[in-house]
Structure formats: structure tokens, C-alpha cells
Design an enzyme around this catalytic site. Sequence first.
Site, mmCIF file in Angstrom:
data_model
loop_
_atom_site.group_PDB
_atom_site.id
_atom_site.type_symbol
_atom_site.label_atom_id
_atom_site.label_comp_id
_atom_site.label_asym_id
_atom_site.label_seq_id
_atom_site.Cartn_x
_atom_site.Cartn_y
_atom_site.Cartn_z
ATOM 1 N N ASP A 20 0.856 -1.179 0.000
ATOM 2 C CA ASP A 20 0.000 0.000 0.000
ATOM 3 C C ASP A 20 0.898 1.237 0.000
ATOM 4 O O ASP A 20 2.119 1.145 0.138
ATOM 5 C CB ASP A 20 -0.884 -0.050 1.247
ATOM 6 C CG ASP A 20 -1.765 1.163 1.405
ATOM 7 O OD1 ASP A 20 -2.408 1.560 0.406
ATOM 8 O OD2 ASP A 20 -1.805 1.720 2.513
ATOM 9 N N LYS A 62 -11.671 5.969 -3.210
ATOM 10 C CA LYS A 62 -12.120 7.191 -2.548
ATOM 11 C C LYS A 62 -13.607 7.483 -2.752
ATOM 12 O O LYS A 62 -14.249 8.021 -1.846
ATOM 13 C CB LYS A 62 -11.252 8.375 -2.988
ATOM 14 C CG LYS A 62 -9.773 8.197 -2.649
ATOM 15 C CD LYS A 62 -9.559 7.686 -1.219
ATOM 16 C CE LYS A 62 -8.117 7.375 -0.913
ATOM 17 N NZ LYS A 62 -7.934 6.438 0.195
#
Length: 279
Positions: A20, A62
Site C-alpha cells: 500500500d 475514494k
Amino acid sequence: MTDLQIAVDPTTDVEALILDWAGTVVDFGSFAPTSIFVEAFARAYDFPVTLDEARQPMGLGKWDHIAALGRLPSVDARWQARFGHPMSHAEVDHLYHTFMPLQIAAVTRFADPIPGVLPVLDALRGQGMKIGSCSGYPRPVMETLVPAAADHGYRPDHWVATDDLKAGGRPGPWMALANVIELGVNAVHRCIKVDDAVPGISEGLNAGMWTVGLSVSGNEFGATWEAFAAMSEAEIAARRAPAEAKLRAAGAHYVIDTLADIAPVIADINRRLAAGERP
């Protein structure tokens, strides 16, 4: 470069790390996305959300993060009291379109590597480890973050944004598997997915990989490096414990403080692979 040596069998041992970004390699505490969610809600609707609320869906793409934030009971109750209905698809869209330019403008301020991580990655790469990556950030944000991180010395072999793939992002396995394909990894059980948030752990498990959660550097601990450095051992332990518990409950095979602590984990996974174990 750190003096890190792991005996590597190129035919059986861990071949790749899939990392990540925010809270894992850069942006200690994962503040770039969370602070901008708070700002986007304020700008778009003059609506307050707390930093703790903004952290709860972390790891999702998002748009999905904003939608999940709107479904949190605390946020949903305030939203319905204010607007008379649950957050709509169109309202999520408006929040997302408010969020994006703010995030692009801010992300370079959060591109500093997490202390101790780059020397470890350099040492592992020197021993043949492949370094893949993926993020809950969409491509326009990544196209700003990637060169900024490169200026600080972080250059993974591959990266995937949450909106790159038709199948979608986390918690599905697709971004992790896209790294496997691009890097030419021979087996998913020879990969380790490292993440500071639950959707990223789920991503790795769904991809058939070993998973490592980060309990201090990322979203669950939620402190800046400066704040962390000023904490007592008791304060650190008190904040680490719930973060570790949450990541273990999500199925993480290992939980460590930061990516800088990964070497013993790789050595242990190599031992388990040699014994015939799989994730």
C-alpha cells in the site's frame, strides 16, 4: 543501505512485496486522505465530519470511501437531521468531485517516506525482491504522488490505482493480482501484501497472498511521526493494541509496527513455505 540479509531460494521463497502507499511506505499516520475528506465535506456542504470518522472506511477507493462514510451511523444521523434524507449517489459524486482537486493539491505534502522503510526496501531489492504497489487513490492522485515519492527515493517496480481496473479496487484482489501479472511473479503464495487498513488486508487474502498489517505507521494508529516520537512506551502500547487487534481480526497473518520491521516476517514466511505451508 541497511545490513539486512535474508537467505533467498529463488525457486520457493517470497518473490514480491505488494505494498500500500499512505500509511505503509509514505505519509506516517495516513493523514493525506483523511484530512482532505474532512475538508471536502466542509467545502461541499458545510458539513462537519471528524478525523476519526473519516478514518473508519480507510483503504477503499475514494468514491466508495465517501459513500461508506455517509453510511456511518453517526454521520448518517447528522446528515438526515440536516438534509432530511440519507446521502444520495449524486451527493457522493459532488463530494468526490470536491475531494479530488483538494487531494491532488495536497498529496505531495505527504510524500515523505516512513522512517526506516527505504533502507529495508533497498536491501530487499538488492537480494532480488520485487516491489509492487497499489492504492486506494485514483489515478490522477497517483500521477502526482508517484513522482513526488520518487523525489524522496521511493520507486516501486509497479503501481496500480484504485480506478485502473474494470473489476474495481479493494477489498477485491484485482490490484494485487495486476501486480503479480506485471511483475511476472510465479505464484501468489510467494507474495506478501502489506497494508495499514482492513480493506487492504482483505485484498491480500482474496488474492491468496500472505498478509502483514501495520499497527503503528498507518490509519489505525493515526498519529503523525512527530506525535509518535513524543509518546511514552505506555501511550504507544495503548494505541497499538486496538490497531493490532483490528488487523488480526481482519485476518492478517502477521502484524508489525511499520514496514521497516518486515525482515523477520519474510524469513518466517520463507520457513513456512519450505515446510509446505500456504497462506
